[in-house]
Scaffold this active site. Structure first.
Site, PDB file in Angstrom:
ATOM      1  N   ARG A  13      -5.706 -15.815 -13.569  1.00 31.38           N
ATOM      2  CA  ARG A  13      -6.448 -14.582 -13.335  1.00 31.38           C
ATOM      3  C   ARG A  13      -6.988 -14.033 -14.661  1.00 31.38           C
ATOM      4  NH1 ARG A  13      -1.634 -11.789  -9.682  1.00 31.38           N
ATOM      5  NH2 ARG A  13      -1.154 -13.664  -8.501  1.00 31.38           N
ATOM      6  N   ARG A  48      -5.972  -3.548  -1.866  1.00 30.19           N
ATOM      7  CA  ARG A  48      -6.690  -4.598  -2.607  1.00 30.19           C
ATOM      8  C   ARG A  48      -7.623  -5.292  -1.630  1.00 30.19           C
ATOM      9  NH1 ARG A  48      -3.280  -9.321  -4.176  1.00 30.19           N
ATOM     10  NH2 ARG A  48      -4.618 -10.583  -2.846  1.00 30.19           N
ATOM     11  N   GLU A  72      -5.710  -6.629   1.547  1.00 31.26           N
ATOM     12  CA  GLU A  72      -4.258  -6.604   1.334  1.00 31.26           C
ATOM     13  C   GLU A  72      -3.827  -5.148   1.252  1.00 31.26           C
ATOM     14  OE1 GLU A  72      -2.225  -9.079   1.294  1.00 31.26           O
ATOM     15  OE2 GLU A  72      -3.433 -10.878   0.966  1.00 31.26           O
TER      16      GLU A  72
END
Length: 299
Positions: free
Chosen positions: A220, A254, A271
Site C-alpha cells: 500500500r 472505507r 467496508e
C-alpha cells in the site's frame, strides 16, 4: 472521561496496524480506550460508553456468532458502526442495493445455494460479452479467502469453484475482472462522520495464474483521491445511509474503488463494519477519527 472498547480478537490484534495509533489518539482526545476481544466472555460491555468495531476479523468463520454478539452489545451500550450496518455490509449482496440507488459499481451477479452453477456461470458470461476474465468470491468473507480469478476459457475450473462454495452453503458473487486493476490497483478512501480523510493505493490482488497476492502493509502507499473518486465514494456512503434508514453519517467508513473500462471510478467494495483504515499512511488521521468519535459521544 468516556470509556471506549476497541474491539479485536487475539489472532487479529497483532496485524491491526491502526490500533496503536488509535489508542494514542483516543488518549490525546480525552477518551479512555482499551482493546477487548469480542470472543472474551469475561468482558463487561455495559461498562463502556461505546464499543468500536476495529479488527474482530475472526468473524469470517463465525458470522452468526459475531452478529449475535453485536446484538447483545447493542442492548447494553452504543455500538459503532451500528448493528444494522454490520448486518448489511458484511454480505456483498449490498452491491445490488448500491446499484439500485444509482451508485456506479462493478457489475455483480449472485448465485445462491441450491442453484445449478453451470447455467449461472454461462448466463453471467453471456451478460458480459466484452469481458475476458471474471472473479468468483463468496458474498461473506475477508482476507481474500476463496476469491479466484478465471479466464473465459477456464470454465470447468470456475464452475467447480462456484460449486464448492455453494456446497458449503455459501452465496457466490460473480464479477467481470476489470483490467485497469492490473495497471492502477485500487483506491481505498476513508471517511469519518461522512467527511473524507485520506486514501491509499493498493496493488492488484488477483494474479492471472490464479494465485492471490494477499494485501500487505508494504503493498500500500498513500495517495490523494481525485475529485471524481470522492464523488463516487460519497454517493456510495449516502446511499448506504439512506438504504439503512440512518439519521446521521457513518462514524467511519472505507470505500474501495477501481477504474472501469471507460476510466470512470466504480465501487469495488464498501467496508463499514471492521475495516482497516490505513491510519499510518495519513498524518493526523487517527486523531481525526478519535475526535469524530468524541463528537459523536457528546451528541
Amino acid at each position: 472521561m468516556n470509556r471506549i472498547a476497541l474491539v479485536t480478537d487475539e489472532a487479529s490484534l497483532p496485524i491491526d496496524y491502526d490500533m496503536p495509533l488509535l489508542l494514542d489518539a483516543c488518549q490525546e482526545t480525552g477518551l479512555k480506550a482499551e482493546t477487548c476481544s469480542w470472543e472474551d466472555p469475561g468482558v463487561h460491555w455495559r461498562g463502556f460508553d461505546a464499543v468500536l468495531l476495529r479488527s474482530p476479523w475472526s468473524y469470517v468463520e463465525r458470522l452468526p456468532d459475531f452478529l449475535a454478539w453485536c446484538e447483545s452489545v447493542t442492548a447494553l451500550t452504543r455500538l459503532f458502526n451500528p448493528l444494522r450496518v454490520s448486518r448489511w455490509s458484511l454480505d456483498k449482496h449490498y452491491m445490488a442495493d448500491l446499484s439500485a440507488h444509482g451508485v456506479p459499481v462493478v457489475p455483480s451477479g449472485f448465485v445462491g445455494p441450491g442453484a445449478d452453477p453451470f447455467p449461472a456461470w454461462r448466463g453471467f458470461l453471456a451478460e458480459h460479452p466484452g469481458a475476458g476474465e471474471f472473479v468468483v468470491k463468496p458474498t461473506v468473507g475477508a482476507y481474500s479467502k476463496d476469491v479466484r480469478r478465471f479466464t473465459r476459457s477456464s470454465e470447468p475450473e470456475a464452475v467447480r469453484h462456484v460449486s464448492r462454495l455453494l456446497d458449503k452453503g455459501r452465496h457466490v458473487l460473480l464479477q467481470p475482472y476489470v483490467e485497469s486493476v492490473d495497471r492502477d490497483g485500487e483506491t481505498d478512501l476513508v471517511y469519518f462522520s461522512g467527511v473524507y480523510s485520506h486514501a491509499i493505493r493498493k496493488s492488484a490482488m488477483l494474479m492471472p495464474d490464479g494465485t492471490v497476492n494477499v494485501p500487505t502493509f508494504e503493498s500500500r502507499r498513500a495517495r490523494e483521491a481525485t475529485e471524481d473518486e470522492r464523488a463516487v465514494a460519497s454517493a456510495a456512503l449516502d446511499a448506504a445511509v439512506s438504504h439503512l434508514g440512518l439519521r446521521r453519517p457513518l462514524l467511519y467508513a472505507r470505500v474501495d474503488l477501481i477504474r472501469g473500462a471507460d476510466r470512470s471510478p466504480v465501487v469495488l467494495e464498501v467496508e463499514l463494519c471492521e475495516p482497516s483504515l490505513n491510519l499510518s499512511f495519513a498524518e493526523g488521521s487517527a486523531l481525526r477519527f478519535a475526535r469524530a468519535l468524541a463528537d459523536r459521544l457528546r451528541s
